[in-house]
Each structure stands twice: as structure tokens, then as C-alpha cells.
Design a protein around this motif. Structure first.
Motif, PDB file in Angstrom:
ATOM      1  N   GLU A 141     -13.104  -7.514  11.545  1.00 19.32           N
ATOM      2  CA  GLU A 141     -14.481  -7.225  11.157  1.00 19.32           C
ATOM      3  C   GLU A 141     -15.149  -6.166  12.030  1.00 19.32           C
ATOM      4  O   GLU A 141     -16.216  -5.663  11.691  1.00 19.32           O
ATOM      5  N   VAL A 142     -14.533  -5.832  13.153  1.00 21.07           N
ATOM      6  CA  VAL A 142     -15.125  -4.852  14.061  1.00 21.07           C
ATOM      7  C   VAL A 142     -15.023  -3.450  13.458  1.00 21.07           C
ATOM      8  O   VAL A 142     -13.966  -3.033  12.980  1.00 21.07           O
ATOM      9  N   LYS A 143     -16.127  -2.721  13.466  1.00 22.16           N
ATOM     10  CA  LYS A 143     -16.160  -1.356  12.961  1.00 22.16           C
ATOM     11  C   LYS A 143     -15.674  -0.393  14.047  1.00 22.16           C
ATOM     12  O   LYS A 143     -15.976  -0.588  15.228  1.00 22.16           O
ATOM     13  N   LEU A 144     -14.952   0.634  13.641  1.00 22.73           N
ATOM     14  CA  LEU A 144     -14.402   1.600  14.592  1.00 22.73           C
ATOM     15  C   LEU A 144     -14.867   3.014  14.263  1.00 22.73           C
ATOM     16  O   LEU A 144     -14.712   3.476  13.126  1.00 22.73           O
ATOM     17  N   LEU A 145     -15.404   3.681  15.262  1.00 19.06           N
ATOM     18  CA  LEU A 145     -15.809   5.079  15.116  1.00 19.06           C
ATOM     19  C   LEU A 145     -15.064   5.909  16.146  1.00 19.06           C
ATOM     20  O   LEU A 145     -15.218   5.717  17.349  1.00 19.06           O
ATOM     21  N   ILE A 146     -14.224   6.824  15.667  1.00 15.79           N
ATOM     22  CA  ILE A 146     -13.551   7.775  16.557  1.00 15.79           C
ATOM     23  C   ILE A 146     -14.534   8.873  16.914  1.00 15.79           C
ATOM     24  O   ILE A 146     -15.164   9.476  16.036  1.00 15.79           O
ATOM     25  N   LEU A 147     -14.688   9.145  18.200  1.00 12.63           N
ATOM     26  CA  LEU A 147     -15.547  10.224  18.686  1.00 12.63           C
ATOM     27  C   LEU A 147     -14.675  11.114  19.556  1.00 12.63           C
ATOM     28  O   LEU A 147     -14.299  10.738  20.666  1.00 12.63           O
ATOM     29  N   THR A 148     -14.342  12.292  19.051  1.00 14.03           N
ATOM     30  CA  THR A 148     -13.290  13.083  19.679  1.00 14.03           C
ATOM     31  C   THR A 148     -13.556  14.580  19.591  1.00 14.03           C
ATOM     32  O   THR A 148     -14.391  15.038  18.794  1.00 14.03           O
ATOM     33  N   MET A 149     -12.813  15.328  20.389  1.00 18.74           N
ATOM     34  CA  MET A 149     -12.865  16.790  20.329  1.00 18.74           C
ATOM     35  C   MET A 149     -11.811  17.349  19.370  1.00 18.74           C
ATOM     36  O   MET A 149     -11.804  18.532  19.074  1.00 18.74           O
ATOM     37  N   HIS A 150     -10.916  16.499  18.859  1.00 16.28           N
ATOM     38  CA  HIS A 150      -9.801  16.961  18.042  1.00 16.28           C
ATOM     39  C   HIS A 150     -10.255  17.309  16.622  1.00 16.28           C
ATOM     40  O   HIS A 150     -10.409  16.450  15.765  1.00 16.28           O
ATOM     41  N   ARG A 151     -10.438  18.599  16.385  1.00 16.84           N
ATOM     42  CA  ARG A 151     -10.881  19.081  15.080  1.00 16.84           C
ATOM     43  C   ARG A 151      -9.646  19.399  14.228  1.00 16.84           C
ATOM     44  O   ARG A 151      -9.286  20.548  13.985  1.00 16.84           O
ATOM     45  N   SER A 152      -9.001  18.358  13.780  1.00 15.06           N
ATOM     46  CA  SER A 152      -7.755  18.507  13.032  1.00 15.06           C
ATOM     47  C   SER A 152      -7.698  17.449  11.937  1.00 15.06           C
ATOM     48  O   SER A 152      -7.885  16.257  12.209  1.00 15.06           O
ATOM     49  N   THR A 153      -7.429  17.878  10.697  1.00 13.83           N
ATOM     50  CA  THR A 153      -7.328  16.903   9.615  1.00 13.83           C
ATOM     51  C   THR A 153      -6.104  16.005   9.805  1.00 13.83           C
ATOM     52  O   THR A 153      -6.066  14.897   9.284  1.00 13.83           O
ATOM     53  N   ARG A 154      -5.117  16.478  10.562  1.00 11.20           N
ATOM     54  CA  ARG A 154      -3.945  15.645  10.827  1.00 11.20           C
ATOM     55  C   ARG A 154      -4.345  14.403  11.616  1.00 11.20           C
ATOM     56  O   ARG A 154      -3.948  13.279  11.306  1.00 11.20           O
ATOM     57  N   TYR A 155      -5.158  14.614  12.665  1.00 17.57           N
ATOM     58  CA  TYR A 155      -5.650  13.474  13.436  1.00 17.57           C
ATOM     59  C   TYR A 155      -6.526  12.576  12.564  1.00 17.57           C
ATOM     60  O   TYR A 155      -6.493  11.355  12.675  1.00 17.57           O
ATOM     61  N   LEU A 156      -7.342  13.202  11.719  1.00 18.84           N
ATOM     62  CA  LEU A 156      -8.220  12.433  10.835  1.00 18.84           C
ATOM     63  C   LEU A 156      -7.414  11.530   9.919  1.00 18.84           C
ATOM     64  O   LEU A 156      -7.729  10.344   9.760  1.00 18.84           O
ATOM     65  N   HIS A 157      -6.350  12.057   9.306  1.00 18.30           N
ATOM     66  CA  HIS A 157      -5.511  11.258   8.408  1.00 18.30           C
ATOM     67  C   HIS A 157      -4.896  10.074   9.151  1.00 18.30           C
ATOM     68  O   HIS A 157      -4.864   8.952   8.630  1.00 18.30           O
ATOM     69  N   HIS A 158      -4.400  10.319  10.355  1.00 17.32           N
ATOM     70  CA  HIS A 158      -3.794   9.234  11.130  1.00 17.32           C
ATOM     71  C   HIS A 158      -4.837   8.180  11.505  1.00 17.32           C
ATOM     72  O   HIS A 158      -4.549   6.977  11.491  1.00 17.32           O
ATOM     73  N   ALA A 159      -6.036   8.634  11.841  1.00 20.38           N
ATOM     74  CA  ALA A 159      -7.101   7.697  12.203  1.00 20.38           C
ATOM     75  C   ALA A 159      -7.495   6.823  11.016  1.00 20.38           C
ATOM     76  O   ALA A 159      -7.646   5.605  11.150  1.00 20.38           O
ATOM     77  N   LEU A 160      -7.658   7.442   9.852  1.00 24.08           N
ATOM     78  CA  LEU A 160      -8.020   6.676   8.662  1.00 24.08           C
ATOM     79  C   LEU A 160      -6.910   5.701   8.283  1.00 24.08           C
ATOM     80  O   LEU A 160      -7.176   4.571   7.859  1.00 24.08           O
ATOM     81  N   ALA A 161      -5.656   6.130   8.454  1.00 24.45           N
ATOM     82  CA  ALA A 161      -4.529   5.235   8.165  1.00 24.45           C
ATOM     83  C   ALA A 161      -4.519   4.047   9.117  1.00 24.45           C
ATOM     84  O   ALA A 161      -4.047   2.958   8.762  1.00 24.45           O
ATOM     85  N   ALA A 162      -5.055   4.242  10.326  1.00 25.38           N
ATOM     86  CA  ALA A 162      -5.121   3.152  11.307  1.00 25.38           C
ATOM     87  C   ALA A 162      -6.252   2.180  11.013  1.00 25.38           C
ATOM     88  O   ALA A 162      -6.339   1.123  11.634  1.00 25.38           O
ATOM     89  N   GLY A 163      -7.135   2.549  10.084  1.00 23.38           N
ATOM     90  CA  GLY A 163      -8.202   1.643   9.682  1.00 23.38           C
ATOM     91  C   GLY A 163      -9.566   1.934  10.269  1.00 23.38           C
ATOM     92  O   GLY A 163     -10.467   1.096  10.170  1.00 23.38           O
ATOM     93  N   VAL A 164      -9.754   3.124  10.878  1.00 26.84           N
ATOM     94  CA  VAL A 164     -11.071   3.417  11.442  1.00 26.84           C
ATOM     95  C   VAL A 164     -12.086   3.612  10.321  1.00 26.84           C
ATOM     96  O   VAL A 164     -11.744   3.940   9.187  1.00 26.84           O
TER      97      VAL A 164
END
Length: 219
Positions: A77-100
Motif C-alpha cells: 500500500e505504500v506509494k513510491l515516488l522516484i526523485l532522480t537526475m536520470h533523464r532517461s526513458t529506460r530508467y523510467l520503464h524499469h521504475a514503472l515495472a518495479a511498481g513505482v
């Protein structure tokens, strides 16, 4: 009014403190803890009991995306927000796949941090405005080339690490100790690996790991 507890995780102390200062006294937001690395974050989760975790990707000891996977397994139930300097859709896809639940660039944070938090609290996904144009271009290209789906690795980085240790004949307890995660989390990873690969026996996992080059075959 009840507070909305948030746990911060970033290896830069000054950045964490600055973010905490910005958030203090705004609505019902309350920073209930700060962690400097992924392992410390996981250790703090139970005692801090946050409703949201704001974490970076580049963390010592345990990377942000792997920490996100652990948190979603143990605290769904915990919400996750990635706050990062990585401006890459590759990182974004991996983050979303992880459930953020959100992905915010640090350069967007001064203007968008509260919008991101509010959007996620409403049950929606937030993506940094600086990334939306790149996502639109990526989607348009995928449509034009007939490859709309984005290829994703079947196993996460942490699952590949667990698989490598399984192939090296490590027990679940040994894997937990080596990766600084719980025994229960190792079991979750093991079950997820079998499900994703459609492999039921350990021997099959070992063969897969060798075939993929995660471990070397015995001489």
C-alpha cells in the motif's frame, strides 16, 4: 487533521534536508525519517510506517529500483515516488515495472514536487513533465515501426542477482545475508523468477543462468 507520513531516501544529506525543509508545514505532509542508502531505507520501513517513500535511483548498497521492488513486495500500500537526475526513458520503464507510482526529475522538483505527491495520493501515476515529450516521441516511433511494445528484461536486476546465487548453490538464508534482504524476500524473488521463466525446478534455473552467462558452467 492526521498527518501524511513520508520517508525520504537520498545519499546526499544536504539535498534530503533541503527537501524536508520545503515540505515541512505544507498541508498534512510530515517527513518521518531520512535514509542515506537502500539498505537503511528497508530497515526503517516498519518503524517509520510511511504512506509514501520518495527515493533516488542511484543509492549505495541497494539501488533505488531494487529497493522499490522490495518495498512493493512487503508493503504493497505504500506509494513510491522516484526523485532522480536520470533523464532517461529506460530508467523510467524499469521504475514503472518495479511498481513505482511516480517518476520526478530533480530539475523538475522545485515546481512539481507537490503536484507529484498530490497526483500519487489520488491513485494516479505522475511522470515528470521533462520526460513526457520524450515518451510521446518514443510512442510515435513505436507506432510507425510497428513495435509499440517496449521490450523489457524478464528479470529485474535483483532477480538476476538472486538467480546467480541460486546457480552458485547458495541457500535462501545465505542469499538473504549476502544481499542484505530478508529470508521472506528471497522466497518471493525465487517464486517470481520461476513464474517469469516458467521453470519449476532448481536445475532448470541453473541451466538458464548458465545459458544467459550469469554464471560459468562447471569445468
Amino acid at each position: 487533521m492526521a498527518s501524511y507520513p513520508i520517508l525520504l531516501c537520498d545519499d546526499h544529506v544536504i539535498f534530503r534536508q533541503g527537501l524536508k525543509k520545503i515540505m515541512e508545514g505544507v498541508g498534512d505532509l510530515e517527513v518521518v525519517g531520512e535514509a542515506g542508502d537502500g539498505v537503511e531505507l528497508l530497515r526503517m520501513m516498519r518503524a517509520a510506517a510511511p504512506d509514501m517513500v520518495i527515493l533516488d535511483i542511484s543509492l549505495p548498497k541497494l539501488r533505488g529500483i531494487e529497493a522499490a521492488v522490495e518495498i512493493k513486495m512487503l508493503y504493497q500500500e505504500v506509494k513510491l515516488l522516484i526523485l532522480t537526475m536520470h533523464r532517461s526513458t529506460r530508467y523510467l520503464h524499469h521504475a514503472l515495472a518495479a511498481g513505482v507510482n511516480g517518476y520526478l526529475l530533480k530539475e523538475d522538483a522545485p515546481k512539481e514536487i507537490f503536484t507529484a505527491i498530490d497526483t500519487i495520493r489520488k491513485g494516479k501515476v505522475f511522470i515528470s513533465p521533462l520526460l513526457t515529450e520524450e515518451l510521446n516521441e518514443e510512442m510515435a516511433m513505436a507506432y510507425r515501426t510497428g513495435q509499440f511494445t517496449v521490450p523489457v528484461e524478464p528479470l529485474s536486476v535483483r532477480e538476476r542477482e538472486v538467480l546467480q546465487l541460486i546457480a552458485e548453490e547458495k541457500t535462501n538464508k545465505e542469499i538473504a545475508d549476502l544481499l542484505c534482504i530478508s529470508f521472506k524476500t528471497v522466497q518471493h524473488h525465487r517464486a517470481a523468477i520461476k513464474r517469469k521463466l516458467n521453470i519449476r525446478k532448481t536445475a532448470g534455473l541453473v541451466k538458464y543462468a548458465i545459458r544467459k552467462g550469469y554464471v560459468s558452467p562447471l569445468p
